[in-house]
Motif scaffolding. Structure first.
Motif, mmCIF file in Angstrom:
data_model
loop_
_atom_site.group_PDB
_atom_site.id
_atom_site.type_symbol
_atom_site.label_atom_id
_atom_site.label_comp_id
_atom_site.label_asym_id
_atom_site.label_seq_id
_atom_site.Cartn_x
_atom_site.Cartn_y
_atom_site.Cartn_z
ATOM 1 N N TRP A 29 0.441 -1.325 0.253
ATOM 2 C CA TRP A 29 -0.261 0.204 0.333
ATOM 3 C C TRP A 29 1.225 1.429 -0.184
ATOM 4 C CZ3 TRP A 29 -5.145 0.064 -1.133
ATOM 5 C CH2 TRP A 29 -5.330 -0.785 -0.074
ATOM 6 N N ALA A 30 0.767 2.515 -0.811
ATOM 7 C CA ALA A 30 1.634 3.173 -0.945
ATOM 8 C C ALA A 30 0.363 4.946 -0.496
ATOM 9 C CB ALA A 30 2.350 3.529 -2.162
ATOM 10 N N PRO A 31 1.095 5.703 -0.078
ATOM 11 C CA PRO A 31 -0.162 6.993 -0.212
ATOM 12 C C PRO A 31 -0.642 7.471 -1.695
ATOM 13 C CG PRO A 31 1.874 7.812 0.841
ATOM 14 C CD PRO A 31 2.313 6.376 0.397
ATOM 15 N N VAL A 32 -1.543 8.554 -2.193
ATOM 16 C CA VAL A 32 -1.831 8.528 -3.810
ATOM 17 C C VAL A 32 -0.696 9.320 -3.525
ATOM 18 C CG1 VAL A 32 -3.696 9.657 -5.105
ATOM 19 C CG2 VAL A 32 -4.572 7.767 -3.606
ATOM 20 N N GLU A 33 -1.119 10.494 -2.673
ATOM 21 C CA GLU A 33 -0.511 12.087 -2.503
ATOM 22 C C GLU A 33 1.002 11.587 -0.767
ATOM 23 O OE1 GLU A 33 -3.079 15.181 -1.935
ATOM 24 O OE2 GLU A 33 -4.241 14.679 -3.059
ATOM 25 N N ASP A 72 2.746 14.017 0.577
ATOM 26 C CA ASP A 72 2.361 14.317 1.574
ATOM 27 C C ASP A 72 1.244 14.531 2.770
ATOM 28 O OD1 ASP A 72 1.147 15.592 0.006
ATOM 29 O OD2 ASP A 72 1.280 17.617 0.495
ATOM 30 N N ALA A 73 0.437 13.009 2.534
ATOM 31 C CA ALA A 73 -1.263 12.815 2.709
ATOM 32 C C ALA A 73 -1.341 11.418 3.684
ATOM 33 C CB ALA A 73 -1.756 13.715 2.053
ATOM 34 N N PRO A 74 -0.519 10.692 4.176
ATOM 35 C CA PRO A 74 0.499 9.506 4.355
ATOM 36 C C PRO A 74 -1.308 9.065 5.447
ATOM 37 C CG PRO A 74 1.166 10.986 5.882
ATOM 38 C CD PRO A 74 0.692 12.051 5.204
ATOM 39 N N ASP A 75 -1.902 9.989 6.100
ATOM 40 C CA ASP A 75 -3.203 9.752 6.137
ATOM 41 C C ASP A 75 -4.367 9.111 5.854
ATOM 42 O OD1 ASP A 75 -2.389 8.997 8.858
ATOM 43 O OD2 ASP A 75 -2.558 10.397 9.348
ATOM 44 N N GLY A 76 -4.255 10.025 4.478
ATOM 45 C CA GLY A 76 -5.113 9.780 3.312
ATOM 46 C C GLY A 76 -5.569 9.054 2.335
ATOM 47 N N GLU A 77 -5.358 9.101 1.057
ATOM 48 C CA GLU A 77 -5.935 7.672 0.619
ATOM 49 C C GLU A 77 -5.410 7.358 0.166
ATOM 50 O OE1 GLU A 77 -8.571 7.651 -4.152
ATOM 51 O OE2 GLU A 77 -8.390 8.968 -3.447
ATOM 52 N N GLU A 78 -5.097 5.704 -0.320
ATOM 53 C CA GLU A 78 -4.403 4.807 -0.608
ATOM 54 C C GLU A 78 -4.806 3.694 -1.587
ATOM 55 O OE1 GLU A 78 -1.623 3.832 3.270
ATOM 56 O OE2 GLU A 78 -4.916 2.921 3.552
ATOM 57 N N TYR A 79 -3.324 3.566 -2.732
ATOM 58 C CA TYR A 79 -3.441 3.023 -3.459
ATOM 59 C C TYR A 79 -3.130 1.494 -2.995
ATOM 60 C CZ TYR A 79 0.813 4.193 -5.660
ATOM 61 O OH TYR A 79 2.514 4.195 -5.784
ATOM 62 N N LEU A 80 -3.285 -0.128 -4.296
ATOM 63 C CA LEU A 80 -2.380 -0.971 -3.500
ATOM 64 C C LEU A 80 -1.661 -1.663 -4.701
ATOM 65 C CD1 LEU A 80 -1.947 -3.960 -2.892
ATOM 66 C CD2 LEU A 80 -4.441 -4.650 -3.390
ATOM 67 N N SER A 81 -0.490 -1.549 -5.145
ATOM 68 C CA SER A 81 0.254 -2.059 -5.854
ATOM 69 C C SER A 81 0.745 -2.923 -5.894
ATOM 70 C CB SER A 81 1.708 -1.402 -6.079
ATOM 71 O OG SER A 81 2.608 -1.113 -4.574
ATOM 72 N N ALA A 82 1.041 -3.411 -6.982
ATOM 73 C CA ALA A 82 1.414 -5.622 -7.134
ATOM 74 C C ALA A 82 2.764 -4.978 -8.105
ATOM 75 C CB ALA A 82 0.616 -5.651 -7.675
ATOM 76 N N ASP A 83 4.002 -5.014 -7.514
ATOM 77 C CA ASP A 83 4.953 -5.397 -8.297
ATOM 78 C C ASP A 83 5.627 -3.630 -8.318
ATOM 79 O OD1 ASP A 83 5.710 -8.186 -7.626
ATOM 80 O OD2 ASP A 83 5.024 -8.942 -9.296
ATOM 81 N N GLY A 84 5.175 -3.096 -7.917
ATOM 82 C CA GLY A 84 5.406 -1.724 -8.533
ATOM 83 C C GLY A 84 4.140 -0.966 -8.937
ATOM 84 N N ALA A 85 3.629 -2.030 -9.650
ATOM 85 C CA ALA A 85 1.854 -1.490 -10.795
ATOM 86 C C ALA A 85 1.304 -1.519 -9.969
ATOM 87 C CB ALA A 85 1.813 -2.519 -11.844
ATOM 88 N N ASN A 86 0.449 0.294 -10.004
ATOM 89 C CA ASN A 86 -1.236 0.428 -9.423
ATOM 90 C C ASN A 86 -1.671 -0.809 -10.121
ATOM 91 O OD1 ASN A 86 -3.040 1.588 -8.445
ATOM 92 N ND2 ASN A 86 -2.716 3.368 -8.983
#
Length: 120
Positions: free
Chosen positions: A83-87, A89-103
């Motif tokens: 999981w990684a933050p979309v932004e 500078d907003a670690p508690d905000g929206e996140e996306y899931l990556s698989a082998d580095g790809a969204n």
């Protein structure tokens, strides 16, 4: 005992204890607050989604992430998920899931619930 039943039981115990000491409404509210039964911070729910398709609302970030992971692992069982933050500078905000580095297009979006109309 469910979580909700536990909260109700705890509240009843706090009120019973307070009635013997200081039965005023203010004292009962203070007792409930010190027992952690009054929410003073905004409530946040988490929406799990795939490519803007909603997958449900959840009471914790971890459960919403788990919902997304179920689908993603089914599609790419050997991929390394993170999981990684979309932004950044907003670690508690929206996140996306990556698989082998790809969204993967799976997202967890925090939604702050409003308690009053004035918060709009």
């Amino acid at each position: 005992m469910t979580g909700e039943q536990h909260i109700v039981h705890t509240a009843e115990l706090v009120v019973q204890a307070q009635l013997g000491q200081d039965p005023t409404p203010a004292a009962i509210v203070r007792a409930l607050e010190s027992a952690g039964l009054l929410r003073t911070t905004p409530l946040t729910v988490y929406r799990a989604e795939w490519d803007t398709e909603p997958l449900g609302l959840y009471t914790s970030r971890e459960v919403a992430q788990g919902r997304c992971l179920l689908d993603a692992i089914d599609q790419q069982p050997d991929a390394r998920m993170a999981w990684a933050p979309v932004e950044e500078d907003a670690p508690d905000g929206e996140e996306y899931l990556s698989a082998d580095g790809a969204n993967t297009e799976y997202y967890v979006v925090p939604i702050r619930l409003r308690r009053t109309a004035e918060e709009i």
